[in-house]
Design a protein around this motif. Structure first.
Motif, PDB file in Angstrom:
ATOM      1  N   SER A 114       5.644  -4.698   2.562  1.00 24.61           N
ATOM      2  CA  SER A 114       6.894  -5.351   2.929  1.00 24.61           C
ATOM      3  C   SER A 114       7.709  -4.466   3.862  1.00 24.61           C
ATOM      4  CB  SER A 114       7.708  -5.663   1.671  1.00 24.61           C
ATOM      5  OG  SER A 114       9.031  -6.044   2.018  1.00 24.61           O
ATOM      6  N   PRO A 115       8.347  -5.060   4.884  1.00 21.96           N
ATOM      7  CA  PRO A 115       9.212  -4.267   5.764  1.00 21.96           C
ATOM      8  C   PRO A 115      10.565  -3.955   5.134  1.00 21.96           C
ATOM      9  CG  PRO A 115       9.224  -6.566   6.445  1.00 21.96           C
ATOM     10  CD  PRO A 115       8.222  -6.464   5.323  1.00 21.96           C
ATOM     11  N   GLU A 116      10.798  -4.423   3.929  1.00 21.05           N
ATOM     12  CA  GLU A 116      12.102  -4.239   3.293  1.00 21.05           C
ATOM     13  C   GLU A 116      12.237  -2.889   2.597  1.00 21.05           C
ATOM     14  OE1 GLU A 116      12.828  -7.599   0.818  1.00 21.05           O
ATOM     15  OE2 GLU A 116      12.734  -9.028   2.484  1.00 21.05           O
ATOM     16  N   VAL A 117      11.127  -2.153   2.474  1.00 22.62           N
ATOM     17  CA  VAL A 117      11.190  -0.797   1.920  1.00 22.62           C
ATOM     18  C   VAL A 117      10.496   0.151   2.891  1.00 22.62           C
ATOM     19  CG1 VAL A 117      11.251  -1.604  -0.472  1.00 22.62           C
ATOM     20  CG2 VAL A 117       9.043  -1.102   0.596  1.00 22.62           C
ATOM     21  N   ASP A 118      10.724   1.449   2.711  1.00 20.97           N
ATOM     22  CA  ASP A 118      10.070   2.442   3.566  1.00 20.97           C
ATOM     23  C   ASP A 118       8.554   2.379   3.407  1.00 20.97           C
ATOM     24  OD1 ASP A 118      12.542   3.279   4.360  1.00 20.97           O
ATOM     25  OD2 ASP A 118      12.492   5.201   3.313  1.00 20.97           O
ATOM     26  N   THR A 119       7.864   2.706   4.481  1.00 17.18           N
ATOM     27  CA  THR A 119       6.405   2.735   4.453  1.00 17.18           C
ATOM     28  C   THR A 119       5.910   4.078   4.963  1.00 17.18           C
ATOM     29  OG1 THR A 119       6.200   0.342   4.785  1.00 17.18           O
ATOM     30  CG2 THR A 119       4.281   1.689   5.352  1.00 17.18           C
ATOM     31  N   ALA A 120       5.101   4.750   4.146  1.00 14.31           N
ATOM     32  CA  ALA A 120       4.490   6.021   4.530  1.00 14.31           C
ATOM     33  C   ALA A 120       3.101   5.774   5.086  1.00 14.31           C
ATOM     34  CB  ALA A 120       4.399   6.941   3.318  1.00 14.31           C
ATOM     35  N   LEU A 121       2.803   6.382   6.218  1.00 10.52           N
ATOM     36  CA  LEU A 121       1.441   6.394   6.744  1.00 10.52           C
ATOM     37  C   LEU A 121       0.823   7.720   6.333  1.00 10.52           C
ATOM     38  CD1 LEU A 121       2.776   4.145   8.483  1.00 10.52           C
ATOM     39  CD2 LEU A 121       1.322   4.903  10.374  1.00 10.52           C
ATOM     40  N   LYS A 122      -0.100   7.674   5.371  1.00  8.65           N
ATOM     41  CA  LYS A 122      -0.701   8.916   4.870  1.00  8.65           C
ATOM     42  C   LYS A 122      -1.820   9.339   5.804  1.00  8.65           C
ATOM     43  CE  LYS A 122      -1.966  12.417   2.496  1.00  8.65           C
ATOM     44  NZ  LYS A 122      -3.059  12.770   3.423  1.00  8.65           N
ATOM     45  N   VAL A 123      -1.479  10.292   6.678  1.00 11.10           N
ATOM     46  CA  VAL A 123      -2.415  10.812   7.669  1.00 11.10           C
ATOM     47  C   VAL A 123      -3.394  11.753   6.979  1.00 11.10           C
ATOM     48  CG1 VAL A 123      -2.604  12.097   9.828  1.00 11.10           C
ATOM     49  CG2 VAL A 123      -0.639  10.575   9.438  1.00 11.10           C
ATOM     50  N   ASN A 124      -4.640  11.685   7.385  1.00  9.11           N
ATOM     51  CA  ASN A 124      -5.676  12.558   6.832  1.00  9.11           C
ATOM     52  C   ASN A 124      -5.961  13.704   7.809  1.00  9.11           C
ATOM     53  OD1 ASN A 124      -9.225  12.482   6.592  1.00  9.11           O
ATOM     54  ND2 ASN A 124      -7.873  13.492   5.153  1.00  9.11           N
ATOM     55  N   VAL A 125      -5.731  14.937   7.368  1.00 10.21           N
ATOM     56  CA  VAL A 125      -6.126  16.117   8.134  1.00 10.21           C
ATOM     57  C   VAL A 125      -7.087  16.911   7.264  1.00 10.21           C
ATOM     58  CG1 VAL A 125      -5.389  18.252   9.239  1.00 10.21           C
ATOM     59  CG2 VAL A 125      -3.973  16.210   9.452  1.00 10.21           C
ATOM     60  N   SER A 126      -8.370  16.765   7.519  1.00 10.82           N
ATOM     61  CA  SER A 126      -9.372  17.495   6.747  1.00 10.82           C
ATOM     62  C   SER A 126      -9.768  18.815   7.396  1.00 10.82           C
ATOM     63  CB  SER A 126     -10.623  16.620   6.562  1.00 10.82           C
ATOM     64  OG  SER A 126     -10.355  15.554   5.681  1.00 10.82           O
ATOM     65  N   ALA A 131     -10.309   5.828   0.901  1.00  8.28           N
ATOM     66  CA  ALA A 131      -8.938   5.462   0.557  1.00  8.28           C
ATOM     67  C   ALA A 131      -8.450   6.171  -0.697  1.00  8.28           C
ATOM     68  CB  ALA A 131      -8.847   3.945   0.374  1.00  8.28           C
ATOM     69  N   MET A 132      -9.260   6.170  -1.761  1.00 10.24           N
ATOM     70  CA  MET A 132      -8.825   6.806  -3.002  1.00 10.24           C
ATOM     71  C   MET A 132      -8.689   8.316  -2.845  1.00 10.24           C
ATOM     72  SD  MET A 132     -10.815   4.626  -5.956  1.00 10.24           S
ATOM     73  CE  MET A 132     -10.304   5.741  -7.275  1.00 10.24           C
ATOM     74  N   LYS A 133      -9.604   8.931  -2.157  1.00 10.85           N
ATOM     75  CA  LYS A 133      -9.552  10.391  -1.968  1.00 10.85           C
ATOM     76  C   LYS A 133      -8.370  10.797  -1.089  1.00 10.85           C
ATOM     77  CE  LYS A 133     -11.494  14.582  -2.192  1.00 10.85           C
ATOM     78  NZ  LYS A 133     -10.652  15.342  -1.262  1.00 10.85           N
ATOM     79  N   ASN A 134      -7.903   9.883  -0.229  1.00 14.35           N
ATOM     80  CA  ASN A 134      -6.791  10.214   0.653  1.00 14.35           C
ATOM     81  C   ASN A 134      -5.507  10.502  -0.122  1.00 14.35           C
ATOM     82  OD1 ASN A 134      -6.234  10.522   3.522  1.00 14.35           O
ATOM     83  ND2 ASN A 134      -4.793   8.840   3.281  1.00 14.35           N
ATOM     84  N   ALA A 135      -5.389   9.931  -1.316  1.00 15.13           N
ATOM     85  CA  ALA A 135      -4.215  10.195  -2.147  1.00 15.13           C
ATOM     86  C   ALA A 135      -4.256  11.575  -2.770  1.00 15.13           C
ATOM     87  CB  ALA A 135      -4.105   9.138  -3.248  1.00 15.13           C
ATOM     88  N   PHE A 136      -5.418  12.190  -2.842  1.00 14.79           N
ATOM     89  CA  PHE A 136      -5.568  13.516  -3.445  1.00 14.79           C
ATOM     90  C   PHE A 136      -4.698  14.531  -2.712  1.00 14.79           C
ATOM     91  CE2 PHE A 136      -8.222  17.454  -4.035  1.00 14.79           C
ATOM     92  CZ  PHE A 136      -8.069  17.551  -5.416  1.00 14.79           C
ATOM     93  N   GLY A 137      -4.649  14.398  -1.384  1.00 19.49           N
ATOM     94  CA  GLY A 137      -3.826  15.300  -0.606  1.00 19.49           C
ATOM     95  C   GLY A 137      -2.354  14.956  -0.668  1.00 19.49           C
ATOM     96  N   GLY A 138      -2.032  13.664  -0.685  1.00 15.81           N
ATOM     97  CA  GLY A 138      -0.632  13.273  -0.623  1.00 15.81           C
ATOM     98  C   GLY A 138       0.120  13.421  -1.918  1.00 15.81           C
ATOM     99  N   LEU A 139      -0.509  13.094  -3.040  1.00 12.36           N
ATOM    100  CA  LEU A 139       0.207  13.053  -4.312  1.00 12.36           C
ATOM    101  C   LEU A 139       0.214  14.380  -5.064  1.00 12.36           C
ATOM    102  CD1 LEU A 139      -0.459   9.639  -6.109  1.00 12.36           C
ATOM    103  CD2 LEU A 139       1.694  10.562  -5.279  1.00 12.36           C
ATOM    104  N   LEU A 140      -0.854  15.163  -4.927  1.00  9.97           N
ATOM    105  CA  LEU A 140      -0.930  16.403  -5.692  1.00  9.97           C
ATOM    106  C   LEU A 140      -0.529  17.601  -4.843  1.00  9.97           C
ATOM    107  CD1 LEU A 140      -4.148  16.035  -7.875  1.00  9.97           C
ATOM    108  CD2 LEU A 140      -1.768  15.783  -8.561  1.00  9.97           C
ATOM    109  N   PHE A 141       0.112  18.562  -5.453  1.00  4.46           N
ATOM    110  CA  PHE A 141       0.621  19.706  -4.718  1.00  4.46           C
ATOM    111  C   PHE A 141      -0.490  20.727  -4.474  1.00  4.46           C
ATOM    112  CE2 PHE A 141       1.006  20.428  -9.137  1.00  4.46           C
ATOM    113  CZ  PHE A 141       1.109  21.772  -9.401  1.00  4.46           C
ATOM    114  N   GLU A 142      -0.119  21.910  -4.009  1.00  2.00           N
ATOM    115  CA  GLU A 142      -1.061  22.883  -3.471  1.00  2.00           C
ATOM    116  C   GLU A 142      -2.149  23.296  -4.471  1.00  2.00           C
ATOM    117  OE1 GLU A 142       0.799  26.453  -2.051  1.00  2.00           O
ATOM    118  OE2 GLU A 142      -0.249  26.279  -0.145  1.00  2.00           O
TER     119      GLU A 142
END
Length: 355
Positions: A29-41, A162-173
């Motif tokens: 939805s355009p009514e909330v912010d949208t994050a584009l989770k970029v992958n840098v491997s 897609a699922m692995k892409n969240a590994f970088g975004g959601l979990l810290f160092e």
């Protein structure tokens, strides 16, 4: 779920077609912010390794055409101890596109507050790995997320998507603490995503695909395809099948399906666009590098009793140095540069150079 053939001459329109064919507006939805989770491997450009510049532009152009305000969009980057996202966003020409479209560029580890999150869903492993609490970026809570992975193999998870892409975004160092239970971790993260994001979507670039010892030291080939969809389990199942794998033999896909987090049964999946079976190819399975063999000895082999000492104490930096020496000093210079030069002569390589 949509599979669409792409060409350099029409790639931005191809991306728009894929996103709309997959019905992204029903989920984002355009009514909330949208994050584009970029992958840098990797902080080098290497084909199929990290998000492609046309991938980011194709998504941003489509969102702009469909009425999304640039003030409500932001690019989200993660940080690892062995890969520099800031170097990577420039080497991979991500920054050029993000600057062109005028959206905010966020490095989650440095720019945002991290909060302790208590999942409503039952966790398989994360609550045990981080008994002090699961920390996630507060900025992502309440934002839509569009994942931007590529079609490639991975030495630990067979494929990364897609699922692995969240590994970088959601979990810290310290997410490397999760490598020994990586499949269960990805399932836990998908459950958390479903709780914190109003909408989830993935647009997976397959201009190039990577096979063998991914996500870095891969063999690459031109595949001319993009996969788009809201069901992250289905997206990864389709990408796995395109590469010649049985999704049910990949633990994180099978476990997520069994826990009701998404669809992996093709008989129950609505895939539009290109024919999945006709589009599929066969890739080299994820063989091991010297670095990944050493890691597996620690995570699942005879060195398992020493895992915490070697990777979770003050002596852990030895492993970061070893990884950088192997990948950046040895492998990229001895093998990678030659493959990059060859890739730059292809139609997708020429498009990359134009950015």
């Amino acid at each position: 779920m949509a599979i669409v053939e792409i060409r350099p001459e029409t790639v931005l329109d191809d991306y728009a077609y894929a996103m709309r064919l997959a019905g992204y507006r029903a989920f984002i939805s355009p009514e909330v912010d949208t994050a584009l989770k970029v992958n840098v491997s990797w902080h080098h450009w290497y084909p199929a390794c990290s998000s492609a510049p046309w991938q980011i532009e194709g998504v941003l152009k489509t969102l702009a055409e469909d009425g999304f305000s640039k003030e409500d969009l932001y690019a989200a980057h993660n940080r690892t101890v062995v890969v520099s996202a800031k170097k990577g966003e420039r080497a991979n020409k991500h920054f050029n596109v993000i600057e062109k479209y005028g959206i905010e560029n966020v490095h989650l580890y440095e720019d945002e507050d991290w909060i302790t999150y208590t999942p409503k869903s039952e966790m398989l492993v994360l609550d045990r790995i981080f008994p002090e609490g699961i920390r996630i970026p507060g900025r992502l809570v309440g934002s839509n997320i569009i994942h931007l992975p590529t079609i490639k193999t991975h030495v630990f998870t067979t494929i990364t998507g897609a699922m692995k892409n969240a590994f970088g975004g959601l979990l810290f160092e310290r997410r490397h603490y999760c490598h020994s239970v990586i499949h269960e971790t990805l399932v836990d993260l998908l459950a958390i995503q479903k709780e914190i994001h109003p909408g989830i979507f993935a647009v997976v670039d397959g201009a190039f695909s990577g096979s063998g010892p991914g996500p870095r030291c891969m063999k690459v080939a031109e595949r001319d395809v993009v996969v788009a969809g809201a069901d992250q389990v289905a997206v990864d199942s389709v990408c796995a099948r395109l590469m010649g794998f049985d999704p049910m033999e990949i633990p994180f896909i099978r476990i997520a399906y069994e826990r009701g987090l998404g669809q992996a049964d093709f008989a129950s999946m609505d895939v539009v666009g290109e024919d999945l079976e006709e589009s599929a190819w066969t890739v080299e399975r994820p063989s091991q590098t010297l670095a990944s063999r050493g890691q597996k000895l620690i995570y699942w082999g005879p060195l398992k009793p020493l895992e915490k000492l070697l990777l979770q104490t003050t002596i852990a930096p030895w492993s970061y140095v070893a990884s950088r020496l192997y990948h950046d000093v040895y492998w990229f210079n001895v093998h990678g540069r030659r493959r990059v030069r060859a890739a730059l002569q292809t139609k997708w390589g020429r498009l990359f150079s134009s950015y």
